[in-house]
Design a protein around this motif. Structure first.
Motif, PDB file in Angstrom:
ATOM      1  N   ALA A 101      -3.733 -12.241  -1.109  1.00  0.00           N
ATOM      2  CA  ALA A 101      -2.521 -12.028  -0.315  1.00  0.00           C
ATOM      3  C   ALA A 101      -2.643 -10.685   0.409  1.00  0.00           C
ATOM      4  O   ALA A 101      -3.397  -9.808  -0.008  1.00  0.00           O
ATOM      5  CB  ALA A 101      -1.297 -12.042  -1.224  1.00  0.00           C
TER       6      ALA A 101
ATOM      7  N   LYS B 297      -7.343 -18.294  -8.307  1.00  0.00           N
ATOM      8  CA  LYS B 297      -6.971 -17.163  -9.157  1.00  0.00           C
ATOM      9  C   LYS B 297      -8.166 -16.629  -9.927  1.00  0.00           C
ATOM     10  O   LYS B 297      -8.316 -15.412 -10.098  1.00  0.00           O
ATOM     11  CB  LYS B 297      -5.869 -17.597 -10.128  1.00  0.00           C
ATOM     12  CG  LYS B 297      -5.314 -16.463 -10.960  1.00  0.00           C
ATOM     13  CD  LYS B 297      -4.156 -16.931 -11.817  1.00  0.00           C
ATOM     14  CE  LYS B 297      -3.599 -15.764 -12.642  1.00  0.00           C
ATOM     15  NZ  LYS B 297      -2.445 -16.192 -13.479  1.00  0.00           N
TER      16      LYS B 297
ATOM     17  N   ASP C 292      -2.826 -11.554  -5.680  1.00  0.00           N
ATOM     18  CA  ASP C 292      -2.291 -12.877  -5.335  1.00  0.00           C
ATOM     19  C   ASP C 292      -0.861 -12.816  -4.794  1.00  0.00           C
ATOM     20  O   ASP C 292      -0.219 -13.837  -4.596  1.00  0.00           O
ATOM     21  CB  ASP C 292      -2.339 -13.802  -6.554  1.00  0.00           C
ATOM     22  CG  ASP C 292      -1.591 -13.248  -7.748  1.00  0.00           C
ATOM     23  OD1 ASP C 292      -1.209 -12.051  -7.708  1.00  0.00           O
ATOM     24  OD2 ASP C 292      -1.373 -13.984  -8.716  1.00  0.00           O
ATOM     25  N   LYS C 293      -0.360 -11.592  -4.561  1.00  0.00           N
ATOM     26  CA  LYS C 293       0.991 -11.446  -4.025  1.00  0.00           C
ATOM     27  C   LYS C 293       0.987 -10.406  -2.912  1.00  0.00           C
ATOM     28  O   LYS C 293       0.296  -9.384  -3.001  1.00  0.00           O
ATOM     29  CB  LYS C 293       1.971 -11.019  -5.119  1.00  0.00           C
ATOM     30  CG  LYS C 293       2.140 -12.031  -6.234  1.00  0.00           C
ATOM     31  CD  LYS C 293       3.099 -11.517  -7.294  1.00  0.00           C
ATOM     32  CE  LYS C 293       3.242 -12.518  -8.439  1.00  0.00           C
ATOM     33  NZ  LYS C 293       4.150 -12.017  -9.498  1.00  0.00           N
ATOM     34  N   GLU C 294       1.762 -10.659  -1.883  1.00  0.00           N
ATOM     35  CA  GLU C 294       1.881  -9.676  -0.821  1.00  0.00           C
ATOM     36  C   GLU C 294       2.560  -8.412  -1.343  1.00  0.00           C
ATOM     37  O   GLU C 294       3.463  -8.487  -2.186  1.00  0.00           O
ATOM     38  CB  GLU C 294       2.693 -10.253   0.345  1.00  0.00           C
ATOM     39  CG  GLU C 294       1.963 -11.360   1.102  1.00  0.00           C
ATOM     40  CD  GLU C 294       2.700 -11.761   2.370  1.00  0.00           C
ATOM     41  OE1 GLU C 294       3.730 -11.107   2.689  1.00  0.00           O
ATOM     42  OE2 GLU C 294       2.253 -12.716   3.024  1.00  0.00           O
TER      43      GLU C 294
END
Length: 515
Positions: free
Chosen positions: A222, A139, A157-159
């Motif tokens: 991601a 992160k 960090d997220k799709e």
């Protein structure tokens, strides 16, 4: 004794003759050359003229310098502490002439002032055996990458899936977001471009999406997917191809401009404030070197179609960001503008692919070397470096100056394609004489008479003609040639005199022996 006196006298006469010929060959009126302050185009003023009017305003010099220190972070010119100090001395000393060609240095003189970043690059980026440490992709690394690339609200960090089928809901362009009032009639940054500013919502969204899918190439990120017309894209080049496949026209331009150092306006007038570099070419008929404003280069995407109309650019700026950007502001007229190359179809997709690789490579640099001042601007290159590297790949030649990247920093094996592209370009870190092709190729126009900066058009025309007809003289080569003439003439005279003395001495010896 008489012979020695004659020898010294001969040497002095030769040296004096060379010096005299040098003086005669120079136009000494040019030694005290006065930089022209006109004619100026309408609604335009020189920075020196603005400061001349404002110099009597208490505290304004310090306020201006403080603002330059901050404002230049978003512009294409670099102000090191030494350059700030020099500009301050000019302001306090009212050196308006010097200000009109600030700083006027060669790259050899400029490099030491800008290489401060190199001293801060330490071994913590590399392992004990010198190998590159692989960032963990955690992160913290993603947060560092996001600091240097504008992805708006799209998380790394997220799709995320971003649809471009519906019109952008982002707010319109506002000059209040970019323009700053410094006081005393001075404002900074430029107003709205009447053609591009209305497209701001679409342009800003496209910038955010291009930047986000670029960072898909950073470890730990991601996957972000852009969709339009049923086409999916997870890379910048795939997005450009998807736009073409859905009826959009995409043209990529290699844009060249004079770098606008200050972006100042004074009582509504545009302020000419370039950053001058010494090109080490003698202006014909003078003893002055050719000084040219530093240029700015960027890639520009013009997208027109049924769903998206947008103009966006990409360059590595002094703000340390190697990213896609909007183009909403109206450039001041004196910076001009030229499309050195135009790419369509497969070539446009390829340029976009290479730009995406550049974005990832610079993200890796920021993660590994967060301590670099200005985000690594100068040791990692300036705006020209990445553009020149791609120009070499696409056209086989480089027509940009200067190029400043320290290639020892481009050692990450994950970015070997970018490293190879950068290594293939010329480099000006050692301060060598720039090739005329790169000097003139960097200019924002091929019609030098279109240049409105006082005194520059005539210098460019004369120097370019000298280059074309083979009479161009490089500086300081001409000084070296004169020194060489002086030395060689003196040495030759001394050799002739020594030989004459030896011959005379032998003749006397034979005469004595014969008698």
């Amino acid at each position: 004794m008489k012979m020695r006196s004659w020898l010294l006298g001969s040497v002095w006469r030769v040296a004096s003759s060379v010096i005299l010929l040098t003086v005669i060959g120079c136009n000494w009126a040019e030694i005290g050359y006065s930089v022209p302050e006109g004619p100026l185009p309408p609604n335009t003023i020189l920075f020196s003229q603005m400061m001349r009017e404002l110099s009597a305003t208490p505290g304004f010099t310090d306020a201006m310098l403080a603002h330059l220190n901050e404002a230049q972070k978003n512009g294409p010119a670099l102000m090191t502490p030494r350059l700030v100090s020099r500009l301050k001395r000019m302001m306090i000393g009212r050196d308006w002439q010097g200000m009109n060609r600030f700083p006027g240095w060669t790259m050899r003189a400029l490099n030491p002032t800008a290489n401060i970043a190199n001293r801060l690059v330490n071994g913590r980026s590399n392992g004990p055996d010198g190998a590159v440490e692989e960032p963990a992709g955690d992160k913290k690394s993603l947060e560092e990458a996001k600091k240097w690339v504008d992805v708006e609200t799209y998380p790394l960090d997220k799709e995320v899936t971003i649809s471009l089928d519906e019109p952008s809901t982002l707010p319109p362009f506002s000059t209040e977001d970019v323009m700053t009032n410094v006081g005393a009639g001075v404002t900074v940054r430029d107003g709205a471009d009447p053609v591009r500013a209305p497209m701001h919502p679409e342009s800003q969204r496209l910038v955010n999406v291009l930047n986000r899918v670029s960072l898909n190439g950073v470890e730990g990120s991601a996957v972000a997917t852009a969709t339009i017309g049923g086409k999916n894209a997870t890379t910048p080049e795939a997005l450009i191809q998807a736009l073409m496949d859905t009826g959009h026209t995409v043209v990529v331009h290699d844009g060249r401009y004079f770098a606008n150092f200050g972006h100042f306006h004074f009582h509504g007038q545009e302020v000419i404030m370039p950053f001058w570099l010494n090109m080490q070419m003698l202006v014909p008929g003078t003893v002055r070197p050719l000084l040219v404003p530093a240029s700015h280069a960027e890639y520009e995407w013009q997208v027109r179609g049924p769903k998206i109309n947008a103009d966006v650019s990409w360059f590595f700026g002094v703000d340390g960001k190697a990213e896609f950007r909007t183009m909403d502001s109206l450039s001041q007229a004196w910076v001009l503008g030229r499309n050195a190359h135009e790419y369509r179809g497969a070539d446009a997709v390829e340029v976009t692919r290479l730009i995406g690789r550049m974005s990832v490579a610079y993200a890796h640099q920021h993660i590994r070397r967060p301590e670099l001042p200005f985000g690594g601007y100068y040791p990692l290159g300036v705006c020209q470096d990445a553009v020149a590297a791609i120009e070499k790949k696409m056209t086989g030649k480089v027509t940009l100056f200067p190029i400043t990247a320290d290639m020892s920093l481009f050692d990450d094996p994950r970015d070997e394609e970018v490293n190879a592209l950068m290594r293939a370009t010329p480099n000006d870190r050692e301060g060598g004489m720039p090739e005329p092709e790169r000097v003139f190729g960097s200019l924002p126009t091929t019609d030098f008479n279109a240049v409105t900066i006082p005194g520059l058009a005539a210098d460019l025309v004369a120097t370019h003609n000298a280059w074309e007809n083979g009479s161009l003289i490089r500086t300081p080569n001409w000084v070296g040639k004169l020194a060489a003439q002086l030395i060689s003439g003196t040495v030759l005279t001394m050799l002739v005199v020594i030989i004459a003395l030896v011959v005379r001495k032998r003749r006397k010896k034979r005469q004595v022996t014969a008698s």
